[in-house]
Write an enzyme that holds these catalytic residues in place. Structure first.
Site, PDB file in Angstrom:
ATOM      1  CG  PHE A   1     -11.653   4.579   4.440  1.00  0.00           C
ATOM      2  CD1 PHE A   1     -11.652   3.459   3.631  1.00  0.00           C
ATOM      3  CD2 PHE A   1     -10.934   4.537   5.626  1.00  0.00           C
ATOM      4  CE1 PHE A   1     -10.953   2.324   3.987  1.00  0.00           C
ATOM      5  CE2 PHE A   1     -10.235   3.397   5.998  1.00  0.00           C
ATOM      6  CZ  PHE A   1     -10.243   2.287   5.166  1.00  0.00           C
ATOM      7  N   GLY A   2     -14.879   4.638   2.850  1.00  0.00           N
ATOM      8  CA  GLY A   2     -15.648   3.536   2.273  1.00  0.00           C
ATOM      9  C   GLY A   2     -17.078   3.538   2.785  1.00  0.00           C
TER      10      GLY A   2
ATOM     11  CG  ASN B   1      -3.173   8.247   7.589  1.00  0.00           C
ATOM     12  OD1 ASN B   1      -2.329   8.913   8.159  1.00  0.00           O
ATOM     13  ND2 ASN B   1      -4.125   8.790   6.849  1.00  0.00           N
ATOM     14  CE  LYS B   2      -5.641   0.580   4.218  1.00  0.00           C
ATOM     15  NZ  LYS B   2      -5.821  -0.355   3.085  1.00  0.00           N
TER      16      LYS B   2
ATOM     17  CB  THR C   1      -0.928   0.034   1.232  1.00  0.00           C
ATOM     18  OG1 THR C   1      -1.812   1.151   1.132  1.00  0.00           O
ATOM     19  CG2 THR C   1      -0.153   0.134   2.526  1.00  0.00           C
TER      20      THR C   1
ATOM     21  CG  HIS D   1     -13.366  -5.299   8.128  1.00  0.00           C
ATOM     22  ND1 HIS D   1     -14.087  -4.292   8.734  1.00  0.00           N
ATOM     23  CD2 HIS D   1     -12.816  -4.745   7.021  1.00  0.00           C
ATOM     24  CE1 HIS D   1     -13.994  -3.182   8.009  1.00  0.00           C
ATOM     25  NE2 HIS D   1     -13.219  -3.430   6.962  1.00  0.00           N
ATOM     26  NE  ARG D   2      -7.789  -2.522   5.820  1.00  0.00           N
ATOM     27  CZ  ARG D   2      -8.906  -1.873   5.480  1.00  0.00           C
ATOM     28  NH1 ARG D   2      -9.516  -1.092   6.347  1.00  0.00           N
ATOM     29  NH2 ARG D   2      -9.414  -1.992   4.281  1.00  0.00           N
TER      30      ARG D   2
ATOM     31  CG  ASP E   1      -9.507  -7.014  -2.068  1.00  0.00           C
ATOM     32  OD1 ASP E   1      -9.677  -5.781  -2.034  1.00  0.00           O
ATOM     33  OD2 ASP E   1     -10.098  -7.741  -2.882  1.00  0.00           O
TER      34      ASP E   1
END
Length: 192
Positions: free
Chosen positions: A149-150, A12-13, A8, A177-178, A69
């Site tokens: 987001f999303g 931030n991630k 990525t 989930h992440r 993903d």
């Protein structure tokens, strides 16, 4: 210190995951390894997409790496948008367009159960590993909150009354989930 690439360019991630790794690995972005091309996501499963991205980075750049993903799976829509979540409303990848299409598809639905699912593929020393994180919940009838987001403004995790977009990032990451998939990855790396 071993290096590990997160497939990525989201800083931030990178910062968030780097903290979780507690200095055991030096976390690199795609930019850090000289990868400037957009990674393909043309598989028909989340697992396939995360594997495709991680495998590409491993084979082309010969660096230990992982990719993720994520998909939103809505019961009343037979699991859609699923693997197409990011481009549900079209190739422009607009969060607003995606949410509007989702809310329109559910406007006459009583069953608003859904789940977020993240698949992570790790390539470590030429071995492949996969990790999954799931959070169940429901789809709100309207946008709520302005964080995240999303689909965060319309996803209410099970056991909560607010959407992900109404939570702090710490609250969301603890149950998302992440976050759950990342915890499995981190526990695996710490055991190495």
């Amino acid at each position: 210190m071993k290096e590990l690439c997160f497939a990525t360019n989201n800083r931030n991630k990178i910062a968030e995951v780097s903290q979780m790794l507690e200095g055991k690995y030096k976390l690199l972005s795609l930019e850090d390894i000289g990868c400037h091309e957009e990674l393909a996501e043309d598989q028909d499963t989340l697992e396939g997409n995360s594997r495709q991205k991680a495998q590409y980075v491993w084979e082309k750049y010969n660096v230990n790496c992982f990719a993720d993903d994520t998909g939103l799976e809505v019961d009343a829509l037979c699991g859609e948008p699923g693997v197409y979540s990011a481009r549900y409303a079209g190739p422009q990848r607009s969060d607003t367009d995606n949410i509007n299409k989702l809310l329109h598809a559910l406007k006459n639905e009583d069953n608003r159960r859904a789940r977020f699912r993240t698949s992570i593929t790790l390539y470590l020393d030429n071995q492949q590993y996969q990790f999954e994180g799931i959070v169940n919940g429901t789809i709100a009838h309207e946008y709520k909150g302005n964080k995240g987001f999303g689909y965060d403004p319309v996803f209410i995790p099970e056991g909560y009354e607010q959407t992900f977009a109404e939570m702090t990032s710490e609250e969301k990451n603890a149950i998302s989930h992440r976050g759950r998939a990342m915890q499995k990855l981190i526990q695996f790396l710490q055991a190495q």
